[in-house]
Scaffold this motif. Sequence first.
Motif, mmCIF file in Angstrom:
data_model
loop_
_atom_site.group_PDB
_atom_site.id
_atom_site.type_symbol
_atom_site.label_atom_id
_atom_site.label_comp_id
_atom_site.label_asym_id
_atom_site.label_seq_id
_atom_site.Cartn_x
_atom_site.Cartn_y
_atom_site.Cartn_z
ATOM 1 N N GLY A 1 0.739 -1.187 0.117
ATOM 2 C CA GLY A 1 -0.281 -0.029 0.086
ATOM 3 C C GLY A 1 0.765 1.336 -0.040
ATOM 4 O O GLY A 1 0.341 2.401 -0.518
ATOM 5 N N ARG A 2 1.973 1.253 0.387
ATOM 6 C CA ARG A 2 2.944 2.326 0.768
ATOM 7 C C ARG A 2 3.364 2.916 -0.848
ATOM 8 O O ARG A 2 3.543 3.857 -0.952
ATOM 9 N N ASN A 3 3.220 1.995 -1.602
ATOM 10 C CA ASN A 3 3.575 2.289 -3.187
ATOM 11 C C ASN A 3 2.490 3.116 -3.613
ATOM 12 O O ASN A 3 2.805 3.928 -4.665
ATOM 13 N N SER A 4 1.418 3.480 -3.228
ATOM 14 C CA SER A 4 0.152 4.315 -3.607
ATOM 15 C C SER A 4 0.447 5.749 -3.176
ATOM 16 O O SER A 4 -0.506 6.621 -3.615
ATOM 17 N N TYR A 5 1.017 6.078 -2.174
ATOM 18 C CA TYR A 5 1.310 7.527 -1.796
ATOM 19 C C TYR A 5 2.665 7.913 -2.083
ATOM 20 O O TYR A 5 3.576 7.185 -1.869
ATOM 21 N N GLU A 6 2.754 9.220 -1.998
ATOM 22 C CA GLU A 6 4.307 9.944 -2.022
ATOM 23 C C GLU A 6 4.968 9.805 -0.519
ATOM 24 O O GLU A 6 4.281 10.582 0.413
ATOM 25 N N ILE B 1 -0.669 9.197 -4.710
ATOM 26 C CA ILE B 1 -0.341 9.105 -6.066
ATOM 27 C C ILE B 1 -1.000 8.076 -7.159
ATOM 28 O O ILE B 1 -1.012 8.231 -8.090
ATOM 29 N N ALA B 2 -1.740 7.031 -6.222
ATOM 30 C CA ALA B 2 -2.165 5.959 -7.109
ATOM 31 C C ALA B 2 -3.592 5.436 -6.077
ATOM 32 O O ALA B 2 -3.553 4.512 -5.477
ATOM 33 N N PRO B 3 -4.584 6.387 -5.938
ATOM 34 C CA PRO B 3 -5.518 6.099 -5.409
ATOM 35 C C PRO B 3 -6.133 4.817 -5.574
ATOM 36 O O PRO B 3 -6.773 3.997 -4.749
ATOM 37 N N ALA B 4 -6.461 4.376 -6.941
ATOM 38 C CA ALA B 4 -7.264 3.369 -7.447
ATOM 39 C C ALA B 4 -6.531 1.994 -6.740
ATOM 40 O O ALA B 4 -6.998 1.042 -6.338
ATOM 41 N N GLU B 5 -4.986 2.272 -6.819
ATOM 42 C CA GLU B 5 -4.380 1.039 -6.243
ATOM 43 C C GLU B 5 -4.306 0.926 -4.909
ATOM 44 O O GLU B 5 -4.702 -0.246 -4.425
ATOM 45 N N LEU B 6 -4.511 1.908 -4.166
ATOM 46 C CA LEU B 6 -4.477 1.911 -2.672
ATOM 47 C C LEU B 6 -5.810 1.191 -2.160
ATOM 48 O O LEU B 6 -5.931 0.504 -1.338
ATOM 49 N N ARG B 7 -6.950 1.404 -2.915
ATOM 50 C CA ARG B 7 -8.475 1.242 -2.846
ATOM 51 C C ARG B 7 -8.283 -0.476 -2.905
ATOM 52 O O ARG B 7 -8.805 -1.238 -2.141
ATOM 53 N N LYS C 1 -5.456 -8.605 -11.181
ATOM 54 C CA LYS C 1 -5.365 -8.041 -12.517
ATOM 55 C C LYS C 1 -4.631 -6.870 -13.002
ATOM 56 O O LYS C 1 -4.334 -6.633 -13.884
ATOM 57 N N ASP C 2 -4.376 -6.199 -11.950
ATOM 58 C CA ASP C 2 -3.703 -5.047 -11.964
ATOM 59 C C ASP C 2 -2.286 -5.121 -12.174
ATOM 60 O O ASP C 2 -1.559 -5.469 -11.118
ATOM 61 N N ALA C 3 -1.767 -4.927 -13.352
ATOM 62 C CA ALA C 3 -0.374 -5.332 -13.709
ATOM 63 C C ALA C 3 0.838 -4.573 -12.681
ATOM 64 O O ALA C 3 1.787 -5.106 -12.468
ATOM 65 N N GLU C 4 0.439 -3.333 -12.333
ATOM 66 C CA GLU C 4 0.916 -2.500 -11.408
ATOM 67 C C GLU C 4 1.051 -3.134 -9.896
ATOM 68 O O GLU C 4 2.494 -3.423 -9.267
ATOM 69 N N LEU C 5 0.154 -4.021 -9.679
ATOM 70 C CA LEU C 5 0.229 -4.731 -8.276
ATOM 71 C C LEU C 5 0.601 -5.850 -8.284
ATOM 72 O O LEU C 5 1.248 -6.500 -7.176
#
Length: 112
Positions: A34-39, A46-52, A89-93
Amino acid sequence: MSSIEEEGVWLESLDLDDKLRFLARLGFEITIVGRNSYEAGTNELIAPAELRRVNEIQHRVTACLSQLLNGTCPDGFVPSIAQWVLAEKDAELVPYLRGAWSGAKHNLLNQH
């Protein structure tokens, strides 16, 4: 059987104490994802959809942990955790969540 299903079977096969240890560590590892989702150092996402998405997965992991601790975990919930974490399915995650699973598994196996 897919590798994800195999991981679910592996998790289900653990004794209760090891399931609890694994899920607790997995929860910890997912917080790092989850830390990858914020600065860092700010309150900026920086990635609210990923954090959700990470939060939803974390919710399932901690719900399973809580239900196991309370003796109320329904059949099939434990192995479904592998699906939630490893079939993202999110390739980033994907690499981060697989790393979280691997890290938790490695931690458990090194305790024995």
